[in-house]
Design an enzyme around this catalytic site. Structure first.
Site, PDB file in Angstrom:
ATOM      1  N   ASN A 110       0.854  -1.184   0.000  1.00 46.20           N
ATOM      2  CA  ASN A 110       0.000   0.000   0.000  1.00 46.20           C
ATOM      3  C   ASN A 110       0.891   1.235   0.000  1.00 46.20           C
ATOM      4  O   ASN A 110       1.957   1.233   0.615  1.00 46.20           O
ATOM      5  CB  ASN A 110      -0.856   0.005   1.274  1.00 46.20           C
ATOM      6  CG  ASN A 110      -1.749   1.232   1.381  1.00 46.20           C
ATOM      7  OD1 ASN A 110      -2.413   1.630   0.415  1.00 46.20           O
ATOM      8  ND2 ASN A 110      -1.782   1.837   2.562  1.00 46.20           N
ATOM      9  N   HIS A 112       0.966   5.126   1.233  1.00 47.28           N
ATOM     10  CA  HIS A 112       0.277   5.961   2.230  1.00 47.28           C
ATOM     11  C   HIS A 112       1.015   7.297   2.338  1.00 47.28           C
ATOM     12  O   HIS A 112       2.241   7.317   2.461  1.00 47.28           O
ATOM     13  CB  HIS A 112       0.278   5.244   3.587  1.00 47.28           C
ATOM     14  CG  HIS A 112      -0.432   6.015   4.653  1.00 47.28           C
ATOM     15  ND1 HIS A 112      -1.812   6.072   4.701  1.00 47.28           N
ATOM     16  CD2 HIS A 112       0.023   6.763   5.678  1.00 47.28           C
ATOM     17  CE1 HIS A 112      -2.158   6.846   5.733  1.00 47.28           C
ATOM     18  NE2 HIS A 112      -1.073   7.270   6.334  1.00 47.28           N
ATOM     19  N   SER A 139       4.966   6.645   2.391  1.00 46.69           N
ATOM     20  CA  SER A 139       5.511   5.323   2.709  1.00 46.69           C
ATOM     21  C   SER A 139       4.856   4.262   1.832  1.00 46.69           C
ATOM     22  O   SER A 139       3.668   4.361   1.516  1.00 46.69           O
ATOM     23  CB  SER A 139       5.207   4.947   4.169  1.00 46.69           C
ATOM     24  OG  SER A 139       5.686   5.927   5.065  1.00 46.69           O
ATOM     25  N   ASP A 148      -2.835   0.521   7.944  1.00 47.58           N
ATOM     26  CA  ASP A 148      -1.590   1.282   7.729  1.00 47.58           C
ATOM     27  C   ASP A 148      -0.505   0.876   8.732  1.00 47.58           C
ATOM     28  O   ASP A 148       0.376   1.683   9.071  1.00 47.58           O
ATOM     29  CB  ASP A 148      -1.842   2.800   7.825  1.00 47.58           C
ATOM     30  CG  ASP A 148      -2.813   3.293   6.755  1.00 47.58           C
ATOM     31  OD1 ASP A 148      -2.812   2.720   5.656  1.00 47.58           O
ATOM     32  OD2 ASP A 148      -3.554   4.256   7.029  1.00 47.58           O
TER      33      ASP A 148
HETATM   34  C1  GRF Z   1      -2.327   9.039  -2.800  1.00 47.91           C
HETATM   35  O1  GRF Z   1      -1.969  10.213  -2.127  1.00 47.91           O
HETATM   36  C2  GRF Z   1      -2.001   7.843  -1.962  1.00 47.91           C
HETATM   37  O2  GRF Z   1      -0.886   7.999  -1.169  1.00 47.91           O
HETATM   38  C3  GRF Z   1      -3.221   7.742  -1.088  1.00 47.91           C
HETATM   39  O3  GRF Z   1      -4.290   8.091  -1.919  1.00 47.91           O
HETATM   40  C4  GRF Z   1      -3.833   8.939  -2.955  1.00 47.91           C
HETATM   41  C5  GRF Z   1      -4.235   8.296  -4.248  1.00 47.91           C
HETATM   42  O4  GRF Z   1      -4.012   9.115  -5.347  1.00 47.91           O
HETATM   43  N1  GRF Z   1      -3.306   6.428  -0.497  1.00 47.91           N
HETATM   44  P1  GRF Z   1      -4.199   8.533  -6.809  1.00 47.91           P
HETATM   45  O5  GRF Z   1      -5.613   7.976  -6.903  1.00 47.91           O
HETATM   46  O6  GRF Z   1      -3.181   7.477  -7.038  1.00 47.91           O
HETATM   47  O7  GRF Z   1      -4.029   9.702  -7.723  1.00 47.91           O
END
Ligand code: GRF
Length: 221
Positions: A110, A112, A139, A148
């Site tokens: 994932n 994050h 991360s 997370d």
């Molecule tokens: C990103 O900031 C990611 O870290 C978080 O959600 C957002 C997703 O953006 N988990 P995208 O849909 O990939 O543009």
């Protein structure tokens, strides 16, 4: 039949991280094959991106299931059926049921937008600003049953500037996310990285998360 590792991606929204993975695949720096892109939102732009790239898509509606576990088990069963070896959560905004995740531990990553273990959950940029952090970032971690909370593989750091607001932080972090996620998948594909608590990098347990360098590579700090 291709021998490249097959990955599935789950995304709920805009899909810019998915786009970064596709771009890395297309420019030859990410040797994987996309088995499936799935979402909990039929209207997610990420699904349109996948369709345009000729990748199989799947949208499941959580409201059609009796509970979270039933939804996740169906989603995961379909991902398994796609032949995916790894599952990448790229902006997937649902909490996963622990019992659905357990058999997949070691195969899900994932991204994050915080320097975990700081700021699990939502509003990470706001919380970093409120805390007065000068070092913020993103991360990539292995997903476990804890939200997370799985072992952190790699991080991208971003200096907070005086006067930054949430949107500015998010906008400056995103291009780093777009380097970080493909870089981690590259290590999985090359078998330099394996599941572990902590993760195993080139045969050794990671003493600390890998750090994204300016040239887009990951290294021990
Ligand atoms: C990103 O900031 C990611 O870290 C978080 O959600 C957002 C997703 O953006 N988990 P995208 O849909 O990939 O543009």
């Amino acid at each position: 039949m291709s021998l490249l590792p097959r990955i599935a991606v789950l995304a709920s929204g805009r899909g810019s991280n998915l786009a970064a993975l596709l771009a890395a695949r297309d420019n030859g720096t990410l040797p994987v094959e996309f088995a499936l892109v799935g979402s909990d939102k039929a209207e997610a732009p990420a699904l349109r991106l996948a369709e345009a790239a000729g990748i199989a898509t799947l949208a499941l509606d959580p409201r059609s299931y009796p509970d979270r576990l039933a939804f996740d088990l169906d989603m995961f069963q379909r991902i398994e059926a796609s032949g995916a070896q790894w599952l990448v959560l790229a902006g997937y905004m649902r909490i996963l049921a622990a019992d659905a995740v357990r058999p997949w531990v070691g195969r899900i990553i994932n991204i994050h937008p915080s320097l975990l273990p700081k700021y699990r959950g939502l509003h990470t940029h706001r919380r970093a600003l409120e805390a007065g952090d000068v070092d913020h970032g993103a991360s990539v971690h292995f997903v476990t049953a804890e939200l997370d909370g799985g072992p952190v593989i790699a991080q991208a750091h971003l200096a907070v500037q005086p006067g930054d607001d949430e949107d500015q932080l998010a906008a400056r972090l995103l291009p780093l996310e777009h380097q970080l996620l493909p870089a981690v998948l590259r290590l999985l594909a090359s078998q330099e990285l394996h599941w572990g608590e902590p993760p195993i990098f080139r045969g050794q347990p990671l003493p600390a998360p890998l750090v994204l360098a300016a040239d887009g590579t990951l290294a021990l700090r």
